[in-house]
Write a protein that holds these residues in place. Sequence first.
Motif, PDB file in Angstrom:
ATOM      1  N   ALA A  64      52.075  39.407  43.219  1.00 55.68           N
ATOM      2  CA  ALA A  64      52.369  38.190  44.053  1.00 55.68           C
ATOM      3  C   ALA A  64      51.794  36.961  43.216  1.00 55.68           C
ATOM      4  O   ALA A  64      52.734  35.818  43.159  1.00 55.68           O
ATOM      5  N   LEU A  65      50.623  36.903  42.938  1.00 55.35           N
ATOM      6  CA  LEU A  65      50.049  35.578  42.205  1.00 55.35           C
ATOM      7  C   LEU A  65      51.119  35.353  41.007  1.00 55.35           C
ATOM      8  O   LEU A  65      51.385  34.385  40.610  1.00 55.35           O
ATOM      9  N   SER A  66      51.463  36.450  40.209  1.00 55.72           N
ATOM     10  CA  SER A  66      52.220  36.337  39.144  1.00 55.72           C
ATOM     11  C   SER A  66      53.561  35.599  39.325  1.00 55.72           C
ATOM     12  O   SER A  66      54.138  35.071  38.606  1.00 55.72           O
ATOM     13  N   ARG A  67      54.048  36.086  40.599  1.00 53.85           N
ATOM     14  CA  ARG A  67      55.326  35.399  41.015  1.00 53.85           C
ATOM     15  C   ARG A  67      55.398  34.133  41.541  1.00 53.85           C
ATOM     16  O   ARG A  67      56.222  33.913  42.579  1.00 53.85           O
ATOM     17  N   GLY A  68      54.109  33.547  41.890  1.00 53.76           N
ATOM     18  CA  GLY A  68      54.009  31.991  42.383  1.00 53.76           C
ATOM     19  C   GLY A  68      53.104  32.114  43.712  1.00 53.76           C
ATOM     20  O   GLY A  68      53.218  30.938  43.942  1.00 53.76           O
ATOM     21  N   ALA A  69      52.608  33.131  44.263  1.00 51.94           N
ATOM     22  CA  ALA A  69      51.932  32.901  45.390  1.00 51.94           C
ATOM     23  C   ALA A  69      50.533  32.387  45.025  1.00 51.94           C
ATOM     24  O   ALA A  69      50.099  32.531  43.886  1.00 51.94           O
ATOM     25  N   ALA A  70      49.990  31.463  46.059  1.00 51.95           N
ATOM     26  CA  ALA A  70      48.743  30.684  45.940  1.00 51.95           C
ATOM     27  C   ALA A  70      48.392  30.256  47.160  1.00 51.95           C
ATOM     28  O   ALA A  70      49.028  29.729  47.592  1.00 51.95           O
ATOM     29  N   PRO A  71      46.982  30.507  47.524  1.00 50.20           N
ATOM     30  CA  PRO A  71      46.183  31.620  46.907  1.00 50.20           C
ATOM     31  C   PRO A  71      46.615  33.160  47.242  1.00 50.20           C
ATOM     32  O   PRO A  71      47.450  33.253  47.923  1.00 50.20           O
ATOM     33  N   ALA A  72      45.832  33.931  46.827  1.00 53.87           N
ATOM     34  CA  ALA A  72      45.844  35.533  47.274  1.00 53.87           C
ATOM     35  C   ALA A  72      44.398  35.789  47.854  1.00 53.87           C
ATOM     36  O   ALA A  72      43.400  35.513  47.045  1.00 53.87           O
ATOM     37  N   THR A  73      44.353  36.976  48.742  1.00 48.08           N
ATOM     38  CA  THR A  73      43.216  37.339  49.381  1.00 48.08           C
ATOM     39  C   THR A  73      43.115  38.622  49.234  1.00 48.08           C
ATOM     40  O   THR A  73      44.345  39.157  49.769  1.00 48.08           O
ATOM     41  N   PHE A  74      42.187  39.402  48.567  1.00 47.53           N
ATOM     42  CA  PHE A  74      42.354  40.803  48.363  1.00 47.53           C
ATOM     43  C   PHE A  74      41.099  41.377  49.146  1.00 47.53           C
ATOM     44  O   PHE A  74      39.889  40.921  49.081  1.00 47.53           O
ATOM     45  N   VAL A  75      41.220  42.391  49.760  1.00 43.56           N
ATOM     46  CA  VAL A  75      40.441  43.043  50.727  1.00 43.56           C
ATOM     47  C   VAL A  75      40.429  44.535  50.490  1.00 43.56           C
ATOM     48  O   VAL A  75      41.569  45.204  50.371  1.00 43.56           O
ATOM     49  N   ASP A  76      39.201  45.201  50.246  1.00 45.36           N
ATOM     50  CA  ASP A  76      38.960  46.640  49.881  1.00 45.36           C
ATOM     51  C   ASP A  76      37.462  46.949  50.260  1.00 45.36           C
ATOM     52  O   ASP A  76      36.693  46.269  50.116  1.00 45.36           O
ATOM     53  N   ARG A  77      37.338  48.077  50.728  1.00 47.68           N
ATOM     54  CA  ARG A  77      36.251  48.458  51.342  1.00 47.68           C
ATOM     55  C   ARG A  77      35.058  48.942  50.391  1.00 47.68           C
ATOM     56  O   ARG A  77      34.120  49.182  50.344  1.00 47.68           O
ATOM     57  N   SER A  78      35.783  49.348  49.003  1.00 44.76           N
ATOM     58  CA  SER A  78      35.047  49.700  48.020  1.00 44.76           C
ATOM     59  C   SER A  78      34.368  48.901  46.941  1.00 44.76           C
ATOM     60  O   SER A  78      35.230  48.030  46.384  1.00 44.76           O
ATOM     61  N   PRO A  79      33.065  48.924  46.729  1.00 40.81           N
ATOM     62  CA  PRO A  79      32.661  48.012  45.847  1.00 40.81           C
ATOM     63  C   PRO A  79      33.356  48.041  44.462  1.00 40.81           C
ATOM     64  O   PRO A  79      33.411  46.966  43.813  1.00 40.81           O
ATOM     65  N   LYS A  80      33.348  49.415  44.140  1.00 45.78           N
ATOM     66  CA  LYS A  80      34.064  49.808  42.869  1.00 45.78           C
ATOM     67  C   LYS A  80      35.560  49.017  42.713  1.00 45.78           C
ATOM     68  O   LYS A  80      35.848  48.464  41.579  1.00 45.78           O
ATOM     69  N   MET A  81      36.347  49.409  43.640  1.00 44.31           N
ATOM     70  CA  MET A  81      37.596  48.770  43.615  1.00 44.31           C
ATOM     71  C   MET A  81      37.592  47.360  43.611  1.00 44.31           C
ATOM     72  O   MET A  81      38.348  46.580  42.816  1.00 44.31           O
ATOM     73  N   CYS A  82      36.685  46.529  44.443  1.00 47.73           N
ATOM     74  CA  CYS A  82      36.660  45.097  44.261  1.00 47.73           C
ATOM     75  C   CYS A  82      36.131  44.776  42.880  1.00 47.73           C
ATOM     76  O   CYS A  82      36.585  43.612  42.317  1.00 47.73           O
ATOM     77  N   GLY A  83      35.453  45.454  42.137  1.00 46.32           N
ATOM     78  CA  GLY A  83      34.895  45.195  40.704  1.00 46.32           C
ATOM     79  C   GLY A  83      36.453  45.390  39.897  1.00 46.32           C
ATOM     80  O   GLY A  83      36.546  44.644  39.046  1.00 46.32           O
ATOM     81  N   PHE A  84      37.224  46.413  40.042  1.00 42.61           N
ATOM     82  CA  PHE A  84      38.403  46.585  39.245  1.00 42.61           C
ATOM     83  C   PHE A  84      39.138  45.421  39.662  1.00 42.61           C
ATOM     84  O   PHE A  84      39.877  44.766  38.846  1.00 42.61           O
TER      85      PHE A  84
END
Length: 156
Positions: free
Chosen positions: A59-79
């Motif tokens: 979505a960011l690549s296609r012009g969205a701004a900003p983006a909010t990412f939500v994940d419960r895993s600290p490992k996935m948040c790191g990714f």
Amino acid sequence: MHVLAGKYRHSFLQSSQSKRVRPTARRLREALFEFLSFRVDGAHFLDLCAGSGAVGIEALSRGAAPATFVDRSPKMCGFIESNLGACGVPQGCAEIWMSDAEHFLRRALRERPDERQHQHPADVHRDALHAGRQAEAEQRADDREVGTLAHPFFEV
């Protein structure tokens, strides 16, 4: 896995090799953004159960701004953080929340932002959903066609 289109096109995205993590399939991302098309540009995009962040980064690549990412895993948040850096996404364009999706949404709906602050993602999506339903109803009245409204809140 890589970004399909836009300014970060062909950027490689890392993800966990765990069998518990299933990245959003390429065809599903293609279909989602084909449907959303022009609605993404300038929109505040919310990627729940974000995993590697592929959908939100697309979505960011296609012009969205900003983006909010939500994940419960600290490992996935790191990714997600790593993938945002690898794509060269500027710092103010994305925020990452380590939270369960349901908890994030409940909290977002309880906390009303001050009028001087930016609109909270949950409010943006609620307003977009309402506007989409209204536009869909108008289209049916005009064209007598049945429309479909896609919403970026989904879990894969």
